[in-house]
Motif scaffolding. Structure first.
Motif: not given
Length: 290
Positions: A30-39, A65-72
């Protein structure tokens, strides 16, 4: 976490995203967060917040449905382009629109996770620096203005000086401070950010920008430097071999997983097939385990 992912040709991005989805399901995570690291967006984003690429290359590629979490998210140099309007402005607006996991409240910000009993303080930074002469506007491409650079450094200093309420502190910016890839070490970030990370014993600095996967350690330095730039854009040849400066630097597509526990951080670099290609641990006192 995934960096340098929003390529115009989404074939490699699709393979990495599929590996991310499969890994989460196989491991029952259960992912708590996605980190989207730019570009986050290469090439045109003509519709701004309404461009179809948001659905195809973000919402559907990394589905709720897979990543029910904030995408920072943090901006990279390709986000700082006018195509035809500013893509980074569109990203800020998309976050404000609501109803999406896309999280970018401002160009730089901080947050803690998990939400309950947080274990990590994350400082999300904007690493898009003007030239040494202060030039920031190059037409299509632009960067932070010099006054914004000064404002962010002052903010970073104040954030790091706050009393620590979590066992771990992580900083992330699109550009690496140190890199074995072709972009190399970043003189301005070494001057402005690295001494603060060292002084305040920040546990990790996460970045993308060079299209590869890296983990660099330096004797006596409290910060582990992690690069996860294999999210979908064309890969780069390394400039410095892993054997020269490491412990890990590899030209490969992939993503990274960060597992957080009170006594230890565990970071894993995965390839596009979801296989672990490198991992290490970090304790609150800064001890690294390979």
């Amino acid at each position: 976490m995934v960096g340098d992912w929003g390529a115009e040709d989404a074939a490699a991005q699709s393979r990495v995203a599929q590996a991310m989805r499969a890994y989460v399901k196989e491991q029952s995570l259960n992912a708590d967060a996605l980190f989207m690291l730019g570009d986050n967006w290469y090439g045109p984003l003509p519709g701004g917040v309404k461009d179809k690429r948001w659905q195809v290359q973000f919402e559907e590629m990394y589905p709720k449905s897979v990543f029910d979490c904030p995408a920072y998210a943090i901006p990279g140099n390709h986000d700082y382009q006018r195509m035809p309007e500013s893509k980074v402005a569109a990203e800020l607006e998309y976050a404000k629109a609501g109803g999406t996991r896309w999280t970018m409240p401002s160009l730089w910000y901080s947050f803690q996770f998990p939400g309950k009993k947080p274990l990590v303080t994350v400082i999300a930074l904007d690493s898009n620096m003007p030239s040494a002469e202060g030039k920031w506007d190059r037409g299509t491409d632009f960067t932070l203005k010099p006054e914004q650079v000064a404002e962010q450094v002052a903010w970073l200093k104040s954030e790091l000086e706050k009393p620590r309420t979590t066992p771990f502190t992580i900083a992330m910016g699109h550009h690496p401070i140190f890199s074995n890839g072709p972009h190399g070490d970043h003189k301005m970030l070494i001057r402005d950010w690295e001494p603060l990370l060292r002084e305040h014993k920040v546990h990790m600095y996460l970045a993308g920008h060079d299209h590869d996967m890296q983990h660099l350690e330096f004797d006596g330095h409290p910060t582990s430097f992690v690069l996860s730039g294999g999210g979908g854009a064309d890969l780069y040849n390394l400039k410095i071999a892993q054997a020269q400066r490491g412990p890990m630097a590899e030209k490969v597509y992939g993503f990274s997983e960060l597992v957080v526990a009170p006594e230890m951080l565990t970071l894993r670099h995965m390839d596009e097939h979801g296989r672990v290609i490198h991992s290490f641990t970090k304790r609150p006192d800064g001890t690294v385990g390979l």
